[in-house]
Structures are given as C-alpha cells and as structure tokens.
Design an enzyme around this catalytic site. Structure first.
Site, mmCIF file in Angstrom:
data_model
loop_
_atom_site.group_PDB
_atom_site.id
_atom_site.type_symbol
_atom_site.label_atom_id
_atom_site.label_comp_id
_atom_site.label_asym_id
_atom_site.label_seq_id
_atom_site.Cartn_x
_atom_site.Cartn_y
_atom_site.Cartn_z
ATOM 1 N N THR A 124 0.790 -1.230 0.000
ATOM 2 C CA THR A 124 0.000 0.000 0.000
ATOM 3 C C THR A 124 0.825 1.284 0.000
ATOM 4 O OG1 THR A 124 -0.136 -0.042 2.427
ATOM 5 C CG2 THR A 124 -1.912 -1.129 1.207
ATOM 6 N N ARG A 152 -10.010 15.625 2.042
ATOM 7 C CA ARG A 152 -10.095 14.183 1.815
ATOM 8 C C ARG A 152 -11.353 13.640 2.489
ATOM 9 N NH1 ARG A 152 -4.807 12.108 0.858
ATOM 10 N NH2 ARG A 152 -3.792 13.631 -0.506
ATOM 11 N N LYS A 171 2.463 1.632 10.124
ATOM 12 C CA LYS A 171 2.448 2.051 8.725
ATOM 13 C C LYS A 171 3.436 3.172 8.413
ATOM 14 C CE LYS A 171 -1.538 2.393 6.619
ATOM 15 N NZ LYS A 171 -1.382 1.420 5.504
ATOM 16 N N SER A 201 -9.035 0.820 -4.014
ATOM 17 C CA SER A 201 -8.561 2.043 -3.364
ATOM 18 C C SER A 201 -9.081 3.280 -4.066
ATOM 19 C CB SER A 201 -7.028 2.071 -3.376
ATOM 20 O OG SER A 201 -6.535 3.326 -2.931
ATOM 21 N N TYR A 230 0.971 2.279 -7.226
ATOM 22 C CA TYR A 230 0.012 1.642 -6.315
ATOM 23 C C TYR A 230 -1.408 1.784 -6.853
ATOM 24 C CZ TYR A 230 -3.278 1.280 -2.458
ATOM 25 O OH TYR A 230 -4.373 0.957 -1.685
#
Length: 321
Positions: A77, A215, A178, A114, A141
């Site tokens: 990812t 977002r 992450k 995604s 990605y």
C-alpha cells in the site's frame, strides 16, 4: 472458516476483532508474519490458524471445502513506492490468483481496491463501473488497484458473489506500523505529544489554501461494519466506494485532534515532499449512493466523533482494536 489476508495489518486486524466481537472465531489469518512490528495487531484475538501469504494459494486450493468467505485485504500500500514489478506481483497477480481460486471453488470474495484509482478526480469520485477503464491513477500503487478492477470486470467467470471496495482515507487503531503511510491523525497525535504543535503540508495548488486540502476520512469501525455487512449480504456484486461521502480539510482533522487532547491548536505548514508533490490528491469525496442502494443503512462516524474515539480510547491509553 473465514479467510482474512493482510490480517496482521491495519484494516485486516480490525476486521479480525470485528468478527471476534460478532462471535466468529474460526478465522484463518494470512500475511507475511515476519514483520514482528505488526504482531501486536493480532495479539489477544481468537483464530484457528496462520498461513503465510507465500503458500496461501496452495493452502486455499487444498482447504476450500472448509472455507465460507474470503476477505482479501492484504496488499502493498505504499503510495511512494515506484517499483511497478513489485505491485504487479503483490497486488495485481496475487489478487488474480485468489480471484480464480474463489471462482473455481464457488467461494465469495471481498477484496480491497482504493480511492487512489481516482487520481486527480478528473472524472469525479463515482463508483460507476463504466468509468473505471478511463481513470488515471497518480502512482504505481493506484495503477495496480485500478488494473485489477478493470481485469475483474472483464472476466466472464466470476465468484458467485464478489465486491471490490475503494477505500478512501481510513484512520483508526492498529495503524501504528504504517510509518509515513499512517493517517495524519496518528501523526498529529504524535507530533503534539512530542512538540506541542503540528506541521501540515502547504498547498502547492492555487485553488486550495494551506491546510484546506480535502479528503474523505473514514473511521476504521465504519470500514469493518461495511465488510461485515457484505459477508452476510452476498448479492449485488460489483465495485463500491467506501468513504463517508463528506470531504473534510486537513485543518479540521488537526484541530479535532488538538480538541480531543484538550489542547489549543498550534499548527504550521511545511512544503509537501517533492517525491509526492506532483502526484498529490487535493480533494477526494466518495459518492456513497451505490452502497446505500443495496441496503447498507448505518450512519458513518463524523470526523470529530471518530477522532475523539480514536484519540481518547486508543491512542492515549496505547490500546489496539
């Protein structure tokens, strides 16, 4: 048995907890378990077996009669990774293999797509499948996720039920491993704790002021609720957005984190790193009508409530979902 790939990761491990909470314990966790940094994500959870991702396809063929559902959440990812061959191997080809096995043996499949597939949003953020071949992702990605969506839609033979979920900006517990790819809420919390302030990216787009990049931030508890819904729904196959349907600014996010910590906001701005500056999404907002149309009716957390739950119940006490 219920399969969860990427089970040691962020979304996968939270899905394991959701299934445990709902009384499902015969779970098979699939991942690369060599990353000890992620092991805390599945500590204390109940499951039947761990299977390394390298041997999972063979294992699934041998054990398909015992499998009720497959959640394929695992993927590479990192949006800054530029190795196309790596994405082709881990995202595109690997998912094709799982799809084909599920098709052959009649297994229902939900897989992770995604919102990165939407690129700059030239065509909007509508999960109309006729638009998918025209999308222009901004990095390898996003390309790998969109390439699989296109491939899946072209297949004559499909699992009897399947769904691809375009995850928007997911945040919440269990994302600590992450690094750079963790949510801005996670980074804001840590910066406030260490320095008392937060540095957000400047805008390099004249249409957006600093901090007003927007977002669609979706809380992990909503994500796993949708996954659980689809496990029982098992009809209306297709590709679906998974956000909240409401874009919010990074300033909103940072201010919400300060508020959850009972601190006055102290926010400054730094240049967006050059390696992502030209491929930066300034706005995303999921059209959620399609998921709603098949019967998903639960409300989504608004940003402030999601941040408060995440910060006060997980980040501050250092707990996992």
């Amino acid at each position: 048995m219920i399969i969860i790939t990427g089970a040691a990761g962020f979304i996968g491990s939270c899905l394991v907890q959701k299934l445990n909470d709902e009384g499902f314990y015969d779970l098979v966790l699939v991942d690369d378990f060599s990353n000890e940094n992620k092991n805390k994500n599945f500590e204390g959870k109940r499951y039947s077996k761990q299977v390394n991702r390298d041997v999972f396809a063979e294992w699934l063929r041998e054990n398909h009669l015992h499998v009720q559902f497959v959640f394929h959440i695992g993927a590479r990812t990192d949006t800054t990774e530029m190795d196309v061959k790596l994405f082709n191997q881990l995202n595109l080809d690997y998912t094709k293999t799982i799809w084909n096995i599920c098709t052959e043996f009649g297994l229902p499949l939900v897989y992770a797509s995604s919102a990165a597939t939407y690129g700059l949003g030239e065509l909007g953020y509508d999960d109309d499948e006729s638009r998918i071949p025209m999308l222009k992702p901004l990095n390898p990605y996003g390309d790998s996720k969109n390439d699989f969506d296109i491939w899946a839609l072209k297949q004559e033979k499909k699992p009897y039920f399947w769904a691809g979920l375009k995850f928007f900006n997911v945040y919440g517990p269990n994302e600590y491993h992450k690094g750079r790819m963790a949510s801005v809420i996670f980074h804001t919390f840590n910066q406030i704790r260490e320095t008392g302030s937060m540095k957000l990216f400047q805008s390099h787009n004249p249409d957006f002021k600093d901090g007003e990049q927007m977002r669609d931030f979706v809380y992990i508890k909503d994500v796993v609720n949708v996954l659980y819904f689809l496990m029982h729904h098992r009809k209306d196959s297709g590709i679906y957005n998974l956000g909240t349907g409401k874009a919010r600014t990074f300033l909103d996010l940072a201010k919400g984190t300060f508020k959850a910590l009972d601190k006055e906001p102290s926010i400054s701005f730094v240049p967006t790193p050059e390696d992502i500056r030209e491929k930066y999404q300034y706005f995303t907002e999921a059209n959620m009508a399609k998921l709603r149309s098949i019967g998903y009716s639960q409300d989504f957390y608004n940003l402030e409530d999601g941040i408060e739950d995440y910060v006060k119940n997980y980040l501050v006490p250092g707990k996992f979902l």
